[in-house]
Design a protein around this motif. Sequence first.
Motif, mmCIF file in Angstrom:
data_model
loop_
_atom_site.group_PDB
_atom_site.id
_atom_site.type_symbol
_atom_site.label_atom_id
_atom_site.label_comp_id
_atom_site.label_asym_id
_atom_site.label_seq_id
_atom_site.Cartn_x
_atom_site.Cartn_y
_atom_site.Cartn_z
ATOM 1 N N ASP A 31 42.778 25.344 41.757
ATOM 2 C CA ASP A 31 41.791 26.044 42.565
ATOM 3 C C ASP A 31 42.465 27.066 43.465
ATOM 4 N N ALA A 32 43.654 26.689 43.952
ATOM 5 C CA ALA A 32 44.379 27.632 44.799
ATOM 6 C C ALA A 32 44.942 28.785 44.002
ATOM 7 N N ALA A 33 45.324 28.504 42.737
ATOM 8 C CA ALA A 33 45.904 29.559 41.903
ATOM 9 C C ALA A 33 44.844 30.534 41.428
ATOM 10 N N TRP A 34 43.684 30.021 41.030
ATOM 11 C CA TRP A 34 42.591 30.860 40.541
ATOM 12 C C TRP A 34 41.494 30.878 41.601
ATOM 13 N N ALA A 35 41.275 32.036 42.182
ATOM 14 C CA ALA A 35 40.241 32.150 43.202
ATOM 15 C C ALA A 35 39.622 33.534 43.133
ATOM 16 N N THR A 36 38.427 33.654 43.680
ATOM 17 C CA THR A 36 37.734 34.935 43.719
ATOM 18 C C THR A 36 37.623 35.381 45.157
ATOM 19 N N CYS A 47 37.596 40.452 43.512
ATOM 20 C CA CYS A 47 38.872 40.475 42.812
ATOM 21 C C CYS A 47 39.277 39.061 42.411
ATOM 22 N N GLU A 48 40.167 38.984 41.438
ATOM 23 C CA GLU A 48 40.654 37.692 40.969
ATOM 24 C C GLU A 48 42.089 37.487 41.448
ATOM 25 N N LEU A 49 42.340 36.317 42.011
ATOM 26 C CA LEU A 49 43.659 35.995 42.535
ATOM 27 C C LEU A 49 44.315 34.937 41.662
ATOM 28 N N VAL A 50 45.466 35.242 41.145
ATOM 29 C CA VAL A 50 46.263 34.295 40.372
ATOM 30 C C VAL A 50 47.585 34.131 41.097
ATOM 31 N N GLN A 51 47.711 33.011 41.787
ATOM 32 C CA GLN A 51 48.869 32.772 42.659
ATOM 33 C C GLN A 51 48.953 33.915 43.675
ATOM 34 N N SER A 52 49.963 34.770 43.597
ATOM 35 C CA SER A 52 50.068 35.875 44.558
ATOM 36 C C SER A 52 49.808 37.231 43.907
ATOM 37 N N ILE A 53 49.121 37.220 42.757
ATOM 38 C CA ILE A 53 48.788 38.447 42.025
ATOM 39 C C ILE A 53 47.292 38.690 42.164
ATOM 40 N N MET A 54 46.901 39.849 42.693
ATOM 41 C CA MET A 54 45.504 40.187 42.912
ATOM 42 C C MET A 54 45.076 41.240 41.888
ATOM 43 N N ASP A 55 44.020 40.926 41.127
ATOM 44 C CA ASP A 55 43.509 41.829 40.101
ATOM 45 C C ASP A 55 42.123 42.319 40.512
ATOM 46 N N GLY A 94 40.084 45.197 52.443
ATOM 47 C CA GLY A 94 40.879 44.761 53.571
ATOM 48 C C GLY A 94 40.836 43.269 53.802
ATOM 49 N N ASN A 95 40.158 42.543 52.907
ATOM 50 C CA ASN A 95 40.005 41.093 53.101
ATOM 51 C C ASN A 95 40.754 40.290 52.046
ATOM 52 N N LEU A 96 41.775 40.893 51.431
ATOM 53 C CA LEU A 96 42.555 40.173 50.433
ATOM 54 C C LEU A 96 43.650 39.378 51.123
ATOM 55 N N ARG A 97 44.282 38.499 50.388
ATOM 56 C CA ARG A 97 45.322 37.647 50.977
ATOM 57 C C ARG A 97 46.551 38.473 51.326
ATOM 58 N N VAL A 111 51.705 40.020 46.290
ATOM 59 C CA VAL A 111 52.909 40.771 45.904
ATOM 60 C C VAL A 111 52.618 41.774 44.788
ATOM 61 N N GLU A 112 51.569 41.532 43.999
ATOM 62 C CA GLU A 112 51.170 42.473 42.947
ATOM 63 C C GLU A 112 49.682 42.751 43.101
ATOM 64 N N LEU A 113 49.315 44.025 43.129
ATOM 65 C CA LEU A 113 47.932 44.431 43.348
ATOM 66 C C LEU A 113 47.533 45.447 42.287
ATOM 67 N N PHE A 114 46.532 45.079 41.471
ATOM 68 C CA PHE A 114 46.057 45.947 40.399
ATOM 69 C C PHE A 114 44.674 46.486 40.768
ATOM 70 N N LEU A 115 44.578 47.811 40.928
ATOM 71 C CA LEU A 115 43.335 48.475 41.299
ATOM 72 C C LEU A 115 42.940 49.516 40.253
#
Length: 674
Positions: A10-15, A20-28, A39-42, A46-50
């Motif tokens: 649940d912590a690894a996969w979150a919306t 956006c979709e969060l996989v560990q510390s990767i934001m898609d 401005g409300n992302l974690r 470390v990786e941000l895909f926009l």
Amino acid sequence: LAMEWGSRMDAAWATSPGGCELVQSIMDCTGRWLSSIPGNLRGNTVELFLDDNTIQVLGNASLLLYPQLWHLSLARNRLELIEPGAFLSSQGLEVLSLTDNLLFTNYSLTAAALSALPALRTLDLSGNQLREDMVSVLVSNLSSLESLSVARNIIMRLDSSTFTNLTQLLELNLEKNYIFEIDNAFEGLQRLQRLNIAYNYLPCLVGFGLTQLRVLNVSNNVIEWFLTLQSDELFELEVLDLSHNRLLFFPVLPQQSKLHSLLLQDNRMGFYQRLPNGTSLANITVQFLIIDGNSTNITTVRLWDELCHSNLSSLRLLDMSQNQVWGLPNDFLAQMPSLTHLKLNQNCLEAFHLSEEDSLAMLTELDLSQNQLVELGVKVGVGDILPNLQLFNLSTNRLQALPPGIFTHTRKITTLDLSRNRVDLCPQPGEAESLPCVDIRGVETLTHLSLSGCGLQGLSSRPFQGTSLRHLDLSDNRQVLSGDLGWLQDLVLTLQVLSLRNTSLSSTALDFSALNSLVRLDLSRNSLAAFPTSLGRLRLRSLDLRDNCLPALPLDVAQVPLGRSLQELYLSRNPYNCCTLGWWEALQLAEGLRVPDRREVTCSHGSRVLSPGALPKPILQSCRWQTADLALLYLVLALPTCLTLLVAFAVAFLMLKEKLLKMVKTRCGVSSPY
């Protein structure tokens, strides 16, 4: 343990609130129709895909909340401006993709923002409508860059000022621009190893001297000349791609290099030491006038002899297909002892000769297809010729035979393609062998043989004796099946794939049952009017029956497709009867069976061609009448008539009963009770 694992997932996969979709510390955040960075992302992202959004401006405060960012992708937005302070809080950014945006509008301000990235290693500026002067400004202060892509822009000319200060650059991509001139643009890139200038408009490359370069791709230009600086220095060049150009001569390569792949496909190249009309240009030289600033040099070159000055001992792949090569210079192949792949297809070769001097001991693939070969010469001596050859493609030539004993030296050959030559297979020893033929008997390593379109007529004897063929292509030989299949007797244990496409096969009496190992059979483009019963004894996995004359398939074959082994069945372009589609319905229920051309299958009803899966109701009703039991139909039609006559007889009998009784009694002389 299960609860702990679930909480981690649940912590690894979150919306996030922005979708956006969060996989560990990767934001898609790809394709979210965002006009700005949320401005409300974690904050530990470390990786941000926009990618695929509508962001136009990357402001000074856009990345303040993401200090740990090292990979940022803004591809395919509407980005026009990156404000100078946008990356001040992201000093650790190493990978930045700005592909397909509009950075040409405010490139000077964007350059100021990029200069604040001391750790940037990879930058992609492809598809931003950038000119060469804009590129120079954008990358002028990026000394840490190792990989840069400016593909799909409008760069036209490169000079020494374009890529200054890029001292760490290893890879540069310039493909799909409009570059027609390069003037000392890469001399300052001392660490550059991979350079891609494909799909541009370069007319020539003269004075090539990038000794540190390992991979050079200049394919799809208009290059007519490639000349390397005459130097004894070792070039690190390993791959050179000059394919799809207009080369007139074999390139003048470095005298010392590590070249292992040379791609020269689709040029206008030829060798002029021996011309088809017997003339020679061996003593004629060509002079090149090279103007560099105020200095002028004249270089004299014998282009057909220049190979002798290049060390090609490490070359493993040589692709010279789609050129205008009539013949190869003397000792041309002898300079390439490490060659493993040689492609000379689609040229003008009329003869090809091999000798022990050109033994090509390491060659595994030789492609001579689509030439005009009438002669394949082999000078056999003590040594072996082509001892490691595995794939030999001679298709689409004018060969009638191969040199006797050629396969005694190719001890590892597995694939031989002789299709579209006028060749015949040699019969058994002792029979007439005066006609030219190809003898493959006893070639134990041969597993794939193509004889498509060779004009074979009624094979006899045992042409495959001593072989272990698994794939055999006899398609487009319209008289090859004039007899039985006895000539396949030596392949009954090994043959797995057999193509008899377009061989005029019409008889269902042809017996395939002996081919126990067969798993794929192609019988398309023939004249079969019924399903060959002998196929039911095989364990086929693929069967092609396209373009025949089949009105239907046997119902038992459809219900249990060849003992449930059949996995793939091609059926289109046959004149199936729309009123006998029980087999088709059974096929739909068969488990594990795939009909790849299902949508192309049609049936006929009168003059109409219909899809068997969507027959109109009038057609179905018509088919019911046509397929009804005639005896039952006659009975149904006759029954009302019989019943009518019976009723009429009964009524008449009752009405005339008394009169009939009186008449009977009168004639019989019995007194009446009244």
